[in-house]
Write a protein that holds these residues in place. Structure first.
Motif, PDB file in Angstrom:
ATOM      1  N   SER A  40       0.474  -0.864  -0.478  1.00 13.68           N
ATOM      2  CA  SER A  40      -0.168  -0.007  -0.081  1.00 13.68           C
ATOM      3  C   SER A  40       0.993   1.257  -0.075  1.00 13.68           C
ATOM      4  O   SER A  40       0.403   2.242  -0.615  1.00 13.68           O
ATOM      5  CB  SER A  40      -0.825   0.001   1.653  1.00 13.68           C
ATOM      6  OG  SER A  40      -0.126  -0.149   2.760  1.00 13.68           O
ATOM      7  N   GLY A  46      -0.983  -2.340  -6.014  1.00 16.23           N
ATOM      8  CA  GLY A  46      -2.715  -2.761  -5.084  1.00 16.23           C
ATOM      9  C   GLY A  46      -2.402  -4.573  -4.892  1.00 16.23           C
ATOM     10  O   GLY A  46      -1.632  -5.298  -4.675  1.00 16.23           O
ATOM     11  N   ILE A  62      -1.600  -2.070  -9.815  1.00 12.95           N
ATOM     12  CA  ILE A  62      -3.257  -1.680  -9.575  1.00 12.95           C
ATOM     13  C   ILE A  62      -4.366  -2.349 -11.124  1.00 12.95           C
ATOM     14  O   ILE A  62      -5.347  -2.869 -10.449  1.00 12.95           O
ATOM     15  CB  ILE A  62      -3.998  -0.069  -9.210  1.00 12.95           C
ATOM     16  CG1 ILE A  62      -3.118   0.407  -8.262  1.00 12.95           C
ATOM     17  CG2 ILE A  62      -5.383   0.300  -9.282  1.00 12.95           C
ATOM     18  CD1 ILE A  62      -3.077   1.951  -8.109  1.00 12.95           C
ATOM     19  N   ASN A  65      -4.366  -6.048 -10.572  1.00  9.43           N
ATOM     20  CA  ASN A  65      -4.956  -6.290  -9.485  1.00  9.43           C
ATOM     21  C   ASN A  65      -7.051  -6.020  -9.825  1.00  9.43           C
ATOM     22  O   ASN A  65      -7.771  -6.938  -8.977  1.00  9.43           O
ATOM     23  CB  ASN A  65      -4.938  -5.204  -8.392  1.00  9.43           C
ATOM     24  CG  ASN A  65      -5.109  -5.557  -7.011  1.00  9.43           C
ATOM     25  OD1 ASN A  65      -5.479  -6.849  -6.517  1.00  9.43           O
ATOM     26  ND2 ASN A  65      -5.710  -4.847  -6.179  1.00  9.43           N
ATOM     27  N   GLU A  66      -7.073  -5.486 -10.857  1.00 11.59           N
ATOM     28  CA  GLU A  66      -8.230  -5.004 -11.114  1.00 11.59           C
ATOM     29  C   GLU A  66      -8.916  -6.364 -11.911  1.00 11.59           C
ATOM     30  O   GLU A  66     -10.267  -6.307 -12.070  1.00 11.59           O
ATOM     31  CB  GLU A  66      -8.226  -3.673 -12.105  1.00 11.59           C
ATOM     32  CG  GLU A  66      -8.264  -1.919 -10.651  1.00 11.59           C
ATOM     33  CD  GLU A  66      -8.380  -1.117 -11.999  1.00 11.59           C
ATOM     34  OE1 GLU A  66      -8.093  -1.013 -12.748  1.00 11.59           O
ATOM     35  OE2 GLU A  66      -8.521  -0.188 -10.748  1.00 11.59           O
ATOM     36  N   ARG A  74      -9.947  -6.065  -3.029  1.00  7.25           N
ATOM     37  CA  ARG A  74      -8.747  -5.074  -3.436  1.00  7.25           C
ATOM     38  C   ARG A  74      -8.841  -4.177  -2.427  1.00  7.25           C
ATOM     39  O   ARG A  74      -9.965  -3.660  -1.870  1.00  7.25           O
ATOM     40  CB  ARG A  74      -9.049  -4.141  -4.362  1.00  7.25           C
ATOM     41  CG  ARG A  74      -9.463  -5.575  -5.653  1.00  7.25           C
ATOM     42  CD  ARG A  74     -10.088  -4.291  -7.072  1.00  7.25           C
ATOM     43  NE  ARG A  74     -10.614  -5.161  -8.210  1.00  7.25           N
ATOM     44  CZ  ARG A  74     -11.559  -4.941  -9.355  1.00  7.25           C
ATOM     45  NH1 ARG A  74     -11.936  -3.377  -9.136  1.00  7.25           N
ATOM     46  NH2 ARG A  74     -11.821  -6.095 -10.239  1.00  7.25           N
ATOM     47  N   GLU A  76      -8.489  -0.768  -1.702  1.00  7.83           N
ATOM     48  CA  GLU A  76      -8.658   0.460  -1.949  1.00  7.83           C
ATOM     49  C   GLU A  76      -7.647   1.640  -1.358  1.00  7.83           C
ATOM     50  O   GLU A  76      -8.159   1.839  -0.584  1.00  7.83           O
ATOM     51  CB  GLU A  76      -9.581   0.888  -2.099  1.00  7.83           C
ATOM     52  CG  GLU A  76     -10.668  -0.327  -2.789  1.00  7.83           C
ATOM     53  CD  GLU A  76     -10.120  -0.404  -4.888  1.00  7.83           C
ATOM     54  OE1 GLU A  76     -10.435   0.585  -5.527  1.00  7.83           O
ATOM     55  OE2 GLU A  76     -11.031  -1.219  -5.354  1.00  7.83           O
TER      56      GLU A  76
END
Length: 279
Positions: A40, A46, A62, A65-66, A74, A76
């Motif tokens: 993080s 991510g 990221i 990860n999506e 996730r 966020e």
């Protein structure tokens, strides 16, 4: 800032995007992070905390990860711009007038983020100096033409300003890292002008994950160690039991909680981040 370091003043939020690194390079760097907390704090990374997925590395870019991680799993990060909390102070008389606008803002930042804040100051005396009490992990630069026709430059003082002139300033905040003490992850600071006017800055830093909590099934480490594995003191249910272990400490404050208000175990390891959250 453009390639030669000159400040660019954007006219829309759409323009406030820096070109990313190649995703494969980001993904490779992210894959070396072994905990959600480290992930993080890494720009462009991510974390996926899903216990239903077997993954060699839970930290990726990221974008990756999506693609592979369920939305609800996730971790966020913040995605915001400065929020004005208070635009102006109350007038105490018809003759008084707020010189500084805004008066209070909130910044929610991830490590690596750069955010810009515009503010104005109505000069009554001919000059002012600007100081702040932000910590070393936050880089603040202030730019202005000081009411002249010159290009914007980094300043710490404006002088020779005529009475009644309003000058615009641009503050550039860069979060370089997270503070060591978790109690500093959400804190208020001040940008002070020498006449006594103060811009209050409520700063929130994204430095830990939701899976770092006591009551969650989210996976926060590649080695799958749980909250209790790395903070075994949390299993102790009384102050006397807690303090019998020299590695543990007990928090008796009624306001002891995580940043979002969720409860924390009152007994924690001395070197675990939750200990610093005790008032």
């Amino acid at each position: 800032e453009d390639d030669d370091g000159t400040l660019v003043v954007w006219t829309s939020r759409i323009d406030r995007v820096c070109p990313p690194l190649e995703d494969k390079d980001v993904a490779e760097a992210c894959s070396k992070k072994t905990t959600c907390m480290d992930c993080s704090r890494s720009p462009g990374c991510g974390w996926c905390s899903s216990p239903h997925l077997e993954m060699k590395s839970r930290c990726s870019s990221i974008k990756e990860n999506e693609k592979m991680c369920p939305t609800e799993r996730r971790e966020e990060k913040f995605n915001s711009v400065p929020t004005i909390i208070k635009e102006s102070k109350e007038q105490t008389s018809r003759w008084s007038k707020a010189q500084l606008h805004p008066q209070q803002v909130e910044l929610a930042m991830n490590v690596g983020d750069i955010q810009y804040l515009d503010f104005t100051y109505l000069f009554i005396s001919s000059g002012t100096s600007l100081t702040h009490d932000l910590p070393e992990n936050v880089d603040l630069k202030i730019f202005s033409s000081c009411g002249g026709d010159n290009l914007l430059t980094e300043i710490s003082r404006c002088s020779g300003i005529f009475n009644g002139v309003t000058v615009k300033f641009y503050a550039r905040f860069h979060l370089k890292s997270c503070p060591e003490k978790s109690s500093d992850w959400e804190k208020s600071y001040k940008l002070t002008l020498s006449q006594g006017d103060v811009l209050d800055i409520d700063l929130k830093m994204f430095c830990s994950c939701s899976c770092d909590k006591f009551s969650t099934d989210g996976i926060c480490r590649n080695d799958k160690k749980t909250f209790l594995d790395i903070n075994p003191c949390a299993e102790k249910n009384s102050c006397s039991e807690c303090l019998q272990d020299s590695a543990c400490n007990w928090c008796s404050d009624s306001k002891f909680s995580y940043f979002d208000g969720s409860p924390l175990p009152r007994c924690n390891n001395d070197n675990f981040f939750t200990s610093d959250l005790c008032p």
